[in-house]
Design an enzyme around this catalytic site. Structure first.
Site, mmCIF file in Angstrom:
data_model
loop_
_atom_site.group_PDB
_atom_site.id
_atom_site.type_symbol
_atom_site.label_atom_id
_atom_site.label_comp_id
_atom_site.label_asym_id
_atom_site.label_seq_id
_atom_site.Cartn_x
_atom_site.Cartn_y
_atom_site.Cartn_z
ATOM 1 N N CYS A 57 0.837 -1.214 0.000
ATOM 2 C CA CYS A 57 0.000 0.000 0.000
ATOM 3 C C CYS A 57 0.865 1.254 0.000
ATOM 4 C CB CYS A 57 -0.914 0.017 1.220
ATOM 5 S SG CYS A 57 -2.036 -1.370 1.280
ATOM 6 N N ARG A 134 -7.762 -4.020 -3.508
ATOM 7 C CA ARG A 134 -7.213 -2.874 -4.254
ATOM 8 C C ARG A 134 -8.151 -2.569 -5.425
ATOM 9 N NH1 ARG A 134 -2.407 -2.444 -1.864
ATOM 10 N NH2 ARG A 134 -1.588 -4.386 -0.980
#
Lengths: 220, 73
Positions: A57, A134
């Protein structure tokens, strides 16, 4: 009564679809309270990540920040989301600036109650019941959802593809064309196939580069 | 809130945006003049209206008496 409840449940669980209005929301972000309607008139990339202070991330946030200026020049804003608190978001973006030298200036939604994550179908229970996957939602200036990308927890997204996608959508909107596989700006675009026999017969005489009546390209 | 704290303290962003509305201005005009993204201007205006510092007149927003006092204080 049972039918009404079933209908209500189906409505509540309905996920966003390309070509329909992106679900409205109001959310607390690192830049204050923001509503989806605040982005009317600009393109928006709404994206989710699994969790703050995690390595993949972090690479994605750095990568999104690196393309932010180019996106804004294309009339596109960014907004992130995870099921983390505002405090975690603030601490993380400060950490990214300190450790990686990259300032995160786009808003990040603190979706602790999973309201937005649920509206947009960002949680994949097969991967995680408590983290968003995601996801990327491309919303146009009129609020219509134009594209979606879903990636797993393990795999960071490709910013060049996201940029390419935006440019392809904007090119299609401006010139009323489609874009072929692997299209890059400057490449020939696809002329929409004819819907009537008359047009099909005329098509090969219109000066496009045609392999057949349904397959014609042109340079912009 | 991003531009005004619960105790009324204005952030730097808040001051810049309120200054831009010293005369009536639409959100688009403020975004252009202050070079802040339009979504941030809209969000901030909501905060300022809620705090009684701005009011809407037609398509534009203008400082209230409280807003003028805030800027002068």
């Amino acid at each position: 009564m049972e039918e009404k409840n079933k209908e209500k449940t189906i409505k509540m669980l309905r996920l966003p679809r390309i070509g329909e209005s992106a679900p409205a929301f109001e959310a607390e972000t690192t830049l204050g309270t923001i509503r989806l309607e605040d982005f009317k008139g600009t393109w928006l990339i709404l994206f989710s990540h699994p969790a703050d202070f995690t390595p993949v991330c972090t690479t994605e946030f750095v990568a999104f920040a690196e393309i932010q200026e180019e996106l804004q020049e294309l009339g596109v804003e960014l907004m992130g989301l995870s099921i983390d608190s505002g405090y975690a978001h603030i601490a993380w973006v400060r950490n990214i600036e300190e450790k990686f030298g990259v300032k995160i200036s786009f808003p990040v939604i603190a979706d602790l109650d999973r309201k937005v994550a649920t509206l947009y179908g960002m949680i994949m229970p097969g991967e995680s019941k408590t983290e968003t996957s995601r996801c990327v939602f491309v919303i146009d200036p009129t609020g219509i959802l134009r594209a979606m990308i879903y990636y797993p927890l393990t795999t960071g997204r490709n910013m060049q593809e996201i940029l390419r996608l935006i440019k392809a959508l904007q090119t299609s909107d401006e010139h009323k064309v489609a874009t072929p596989a692997n299209w890059q700006p400057g490449d020939p675009v696809i002329v929409p196939p004819p819907k009537t026999q008359d047009v099909a017969e005329e098509r090969v005489r219109e000066g496009y580069d045609c392999k057949d009546w349904y397959f014609c390209t042109k340079n912009l | 809130m991003a531009c005004i704290e619960p105790d009324g303290f204005l952030t730097r962003c808040g001051e810049l945006l309120l200054l831009a509305m010293w005369k009536p201005a639409t959100p688009d005009e403020v975004a252009r003049d202050v070079r802040v993204p339009l979504f941030r201007v809209r969000s901030a205006i909501r905060e300022f209206v809620g705090a009684g510092l701005l009011e809407k007149r037609g398509e534009a927003y203008v400082l209230t008496a409280k807003g003028v006092q805030k800027m002068e204080g």
